[in-house]
Design a protein around this motif. Structure first.
Motif, short mmCIF file in Angstrom:
data_model
loop_
_atom_site.label_atom_id
_atom_site.label_comp_id
_atom_site.label_asym_id
_atom_site.label_seq_id
_atom_site.Cartn_x
_atom_site.Cartn_y
_atom_site.Cartn_z
N PHE A 128 0.84 -1.19 0.00
CA PHE A 128 0.00 0.00 0.00
C PHE A 128 0.88 1.24 0.00
N PRO A 129 0.34 2.41 -0.35
CA PRO A 129 1.15 3.61 -0.54
C PRO A 129 1.90 4.05 0.72
N LEU A 130 3.08 4.65 0.47
CA LEU A 130 3.88 5.23 1.54
C LEU A 130 3.24 6.51 2.07
N PHE A 131 2.51 7.23 1.20
CA PHE A 131 1.91 8.51 1.56
C PHE A 131 0.42 8.36 1.86
N ILE A 132 -0.01 9.02 2.92
CA ILE A 132 -1.40 8.94 3.36
C ILE A 132 -1.96 10.36 3.46
N PRO A 133 -3.06 10.68 2.76
CA PRO A 133 -3.66 12.01 2.89
C PRO A 133 -4.00 12.33 4.35
N PHE A 193 -0.85 9.63 17.02
CA PHE A 193 0.30 9.68 16.13
C PHE A 193 0.68 11.09 15.67
N ALA A 194 -0.10 12.10 16.01
CA ALA A 194 0.10 13.44 15.46
C ALA A 194 1.52 13.96 15.69
N LYS A 195 2.06 13.75 16.89
CA LYS A 195 3.37 14.32 17.21
C LYS A 195 4.52 13.56 16.56
N GLU A 196 4.23 12.38 16.00
CA GLU A 196 5.28 11.57 15.39
C GLU A 196 5.27 11.62 13.86
N VAL A 250 3.81 10.75 5.75
CA VAL A 250 4.63 9.57 5.48
C VAL A 250 4.22 8.52 6.50
N ARG A 251 3.75 7.37 6.04
CA ARG A 251 3.00 6.45 6.90
C ARG A 251 3.71 6.13 8.22
N PRO A 252 3.01 6.38 9.33
CA PRO A 252 3.47 5.91 10.63
C PRO A 252 2.91 4.51 10.91
N THR A 253 1.81 4.19 10.24
CA THR A 253 1.11 2.91 10.26
C THR A 253 0.01 3.04 9.20
N ALA A 308 7.03 -3.47 4.89
CA ALA A 308 7.22 -2.09 4.48
C ALA A 308 8.14 -1.35 5.44
N ASN A 309 8.35 -0.08 5.15
CA ASN A 309 9.00 0.82 6.09
C ASN A 309 7.98 1.83 6.58
#
Length: 503
Positions: free
Chosen positions: A73-78, A92-95, A124-127, A154-155
């Motif tokens: 799945f994509p690395l980038f998340i809207p 997750f906002a602060k990370e 950039v996906r944190p999860t 993934a990373n």
């Protein structure tokens, strides 16, 4: 002099002297990884990546045995996707690392500048719960489309402020499983099934004993209904959360609109799970088994099982020794299950041996002319340091059993260490004493796991976190579940939980 009698060690400082720095030096000496030019990120070097590949291979097989398939799945998340689930975005906002522009242009001073603002910032996906949820909402129409059992290798990026190689970095590698089910029971069974996969892998392959349990409300994954984990004790007596499995209920389904037509003809929201482990497992492996000479590896995951070291004292011996070593290598590897290598580099024997000791190879075999004349080998075990001469035939025939013995010994040793440093505590005074350093010069070697009754009061968790940096690691799924009294509140407690300091 006393220093002359002291045992030589390859790693400075030792575990007792400075555990955090010892860890960094083990990583360096084993050539596992190093920091990168990008703040908080690491370069995983071939020896370290081989460990991850071996872990990945075993886990991937276990996932497929339980019916899962891989996807990407994509690395980038809207950013709007994260906003759909309130608890999730808050957690997750602060990370988050955020992409706001595309393209670069050259400024008047010759420097590159962001050119085109994006219509919507990308995370950039944190999860991946939210982006995968979006896709599942497109894939699921009917109960016949369920369950979906998907895993992704993934990373991810979590903008950590304090980083440590493998244990906590801004970017790391992992797998994340994401499943969708028609019923709550099915999703809950999946959550525990995958937790059990992690538990078995840690014990059977990493030789790292873990405690499986449930997280408290204050420690669970943002947006989850229930979070389960495996917790391991490192050699500084701190806990390492080595893997997690989350029952997400219908929270993410409602946020992503994952709906299906049930057998009874009613529109329902799917029940989802997510679960993952990361390259943090490499850090756990290091801290569970390694010693003051460097890395110690369990055979089931070691990049090499056996390294053969030719001992050459004269040029006239070189051909005979190398020929014997090559034949031995072929004999050992003929079955295909043993990874073996001849180290024929032209460097001093002592330097060569210490290099492999620091890399943690389970067995070293030294071969010189004297050994060849008797058709014997000088065999060294990394886990115990035992060295002895054995016949070639005896070594080859018993190699599989020897590797199994090393694997079992590492698990037994780690279990003993954890059990020796786990205590039942029934008073607040004893609890605070247990987690308060007796010697301020060595605070890292005090404490362990405290089995203590707990009423579940979040204010108590906050207080212990502030006072002692201690948290509830998990509520064990097995073991003594006798009720008692919480020593912090005096309220009833359904069972003892595991408290500890953690990474």
């Amino acid at each position: 002099m006393a220093n002359e009698k002291a045992k030589r060690t390859a790693i400075t400082p030792t575990r007792e002297q400075d555990y955090p720095e010892w860890y960094q030096q083990v990583v360096k000496a084993a050539d596992l990884a190093e920091t990168s030019p990008v703040r908080g990120c690491m370069v995983i070097k071939p020896w370290g990546y081989s460990l991850w590949e071996n872990m990945q291979k075993v886990l991937d097989g276990k996932f497929k045995e339980t019916g899962h398939v891989n996807a990407y799945f994509p690395l980038f998340i809207p950013v709007s996707y994260l906003e759909k689930e309130a608890e999730h975005v808050e957690g997750f906002a602060k990370e988050c690392a955020v992409v706001t522009h595309s393209r670069l242009e050259v400024g008047p001073d010759g420097k590159l500048l962001p050119a085109s603002p994006l219509e919507e910032p990308l995370i950039v996906r944190p999860t991946s719960e939210t982006i995968i949820g979006e896709m599942y909402s497109r894939w699921v129409q009917s109960y016949r489309d369920l369950p979906i059992l998907v895993n992704q290798w993934a990373n991810v990026v979590r903008w950590e402020m304090r980083t440590r190689l493998f244990l906590r970095t801004a970017e790391f590698l992992w797998q994340e499983g994401h499943t969708a089910h028609a019923t709550e029971n099915e999703a809950r069974e999946e959550t525990i099934r995958m937790l059990k996969v992690y538990e078995d892998f840690a014990r059977d392959y990493m030789a790292m004993p873990v405690i499986s349990g449930k997280k408290t409300e204050g420690e669970k994954f943002p947006g989850a209904v229930d979070t389960y984990c495996i917790e391991a004790m490192m050699q500084d007596r701190k806990a390492l959360q080595a893997g997690t499995s989350h029952f997400l209920g219908q929270n993410f389904s409602k946020a992503s609109n994952i709906k299906f037509l049930s057998e009874s003809g009613v529109q329902e929201y799917a029940w989802t799970t997510s679960w993952g482990v990361s390259t943090r497992l490499v850090g756990g492996l290091i801290m569970t088994h390694s010693d003051d000479d460097g890395l110690v590896l369990p055979p089931k995951l070691a990049p090499l099982h056996v390294v053969i070291l030719p001992i050459i004292h004269s040029d006239s011996d070189r051909g005979k020794v190398l020929e014997y070593c090559s034949a031995l290598e072929k004999e050992i590897s003929s079955g295909g299950s043993v990874r073996v290598q001849v180290d024929s580099r032209d460097i001093r024997g002592g330097e060569k041996a210490w290099g492999w000791i620091k890399k943690g190879v389970p067995i070293r075999v030294e071969v010189g002319m004297r050994d060849i004349s008797s058709d014997s080998l000088f065999v060294c075990r990394r886990d115990t340091g035992e060295k002895k001469s054995v016949s070639r035939a005896e070594f080859v025939s018993g190699l599989s059993d020897l590797l199994g013995d090393i694997q079992g010994n590492l698990l037994k040793r780690a279990e003993k260490y954890r059990n020796d440093n786990t205590v039942e505590i029934d008073t607040k005074e004893d609890f605070y004493s247990f987690f308060t350093p007796k010697n301020s010069k060595k605070p890292e070697i005090h404490g362990g796991f405290a089995l203590t009754h707990f009423s579940g009061d979040p204010e108590v968790e906050d207080t212990l976190r502030k006072d002692l940096k201690v948290t509830v690691r998990c509520i064990p799924l097995e073991g003594d579940d006798s009720p008692g009294v919480c020593p912090f509140t005096g309220k009833p407690s359904r069972r003892r939980v595991i408290f500890g300091k953690s990474y």
